[in-house]
Design an enzyme around this catalytic site. Structure first.
Site: not given
Length: 339
Positions: A171, A276, A306
């Site tokens: 991320s 996502d 995600h």
């Protein structure tokens, strides 16, 4: 009298973080964001914390298998630098899910895994985290040089193959890995031959942004773990005050972002989960690099969300991710258009 000047909340991540109008920050317990199921143990890995930046009080957690024989049979293992996620505002290298991911990676790849602490926004807005990542690579380069003189950290001297260093993250950590890699390979070129070589980089559910909405942002898939509103909020809290999502630290292909075409990037593995809101940005990043002739592998994970690599560190998707990562680190990408 100037009226009521008591600070008020301007940004709120409920129960976790509040940014007040006077710039002060209130933090809660981030455990509320994570699954509560206990995590299985990962045996066979040693780990310890080592400070790499005394002035900022920053440490790296070093992991190595108790048996340090690599796939190729050498006692030296590739190095996997890892930056945790959290939108540049949350997370910690000590958080149990990040810790478990690093334990698995060290045991199963196998590799020396270096999980890096960095300063968080809004107390330390970007580019603070990028600077910390660059400082860490400088520290690691110093360790590689000291290893030749016999005075490096003993675990790194004994187990790390610095010429096979991979930079990775999840991320926001993947965004950080991108920027640190660009900086590192530029420095690597300037320094010429040195014992630290960035052999590749890995972006897991990369946190990129932009002012224009992508299709996935305009019409998000059901069941996302990161919403468009949440992503926007994290960028507002972490970017320099007044910056838009097209800032170069958010959007590597924004109107003011330097071109990546002349950068001698190493091979990259881009991991893109299906569910996502950032999926189009992640795949777009890979596509743009391929157009430039860079060496790119994309691993798409259908039905995954995600941050699945740490939210669900066990199970078949996590097992497949380890297989993909192991192949990438030990055999590399065979073609600039491999997918």
């Amino acid at each position: 009298m100037t009226g009521d000047t008591a600070p008020h909340v301007v940004e709120d991540i409920p129960g976790v973080l509040q940014l007040l109008s006077d710039g002060s920050v209130l933090r809660g317990d981030e455990a509320v964001l994570w699954p509560t199921d206990p995590l299985p143990d990962v045996p066979g890995v040693q780990w310890k914390d080592v400070m790499y930046h005394a002035a900022h009080g920053l440490s790296v957690r070093v992991y190595r298998p108790e048996s340090s024989s690599s796939v190729a049979g050498s006692s030296k293992l590739p190095v996997l630098v890892y930056f945790h996620g959290g939108g540049y505002c949350l997370g910690s290298y000590t958080q149990p899910h990040f810790h478990t991911y690093c334990l698995r990676a060290s045991a199963e790849l196998p590799a020396v895994v270096l999980s890096v602490q960095y300063r968080l926004a809004p107390e330390h807005r970007l580019p603070a985290a990028i600077e910390d990542g660059a400082d860490f690579l400088s520290w690691l380069r110093g360790q590689a040089e000291l290893a030749g003189a016999g005075s490096a950290d003993p675990w790194l001297a004994e187990s790390a193959d610095f010429a096979r260093t991979f930079i990775s993250g999840a991320s926001a950590g993947a965004n950080l890995a991108h920027h640190v890699t660009v900086h590192a390979v530029s420095t690597q070129t300037q320094l010429g031959l040195n014992p630290l070589r960035v052999a590749g980089y890995v972006l897991l559910s990369a946190f990129f942004g932009g002012s224009d909405r992508t299709a996935a942002e305009a019409d998000p898939p059901a069941g996302v773990t990161l919403t468009v509103e949440g992503s926007d909020k994290l960028w507002r809290i972490s970017l320099p005050v007044g910056a838009s999502r097209d800032h170069p630290l958010s959007n590597p292909f924004g109107p003011e972002s330097p071109s990546l075409a002349p950068v001698d990037l190493p091979p990259v593995l881009v991991v893109a989960p299906e569910i996502d809101v950032l999926r189009d940005r992640v795949l777009g990043y890979a596509a743009r690099l391929k157009e430039m002739g860079k060496s790119v592998e994309v691993a798409e994970f259908e039905g995954e969300r995600h941050g699945f690599s740490v939210l669900q560190p066990f199970g078949e998707p996590a097992n497949e991710l380890m297989r993909v990562l192991r192949r990438f680190m030990y055999t590399g990408v065979t073609s600039p258009t491999e997918r």
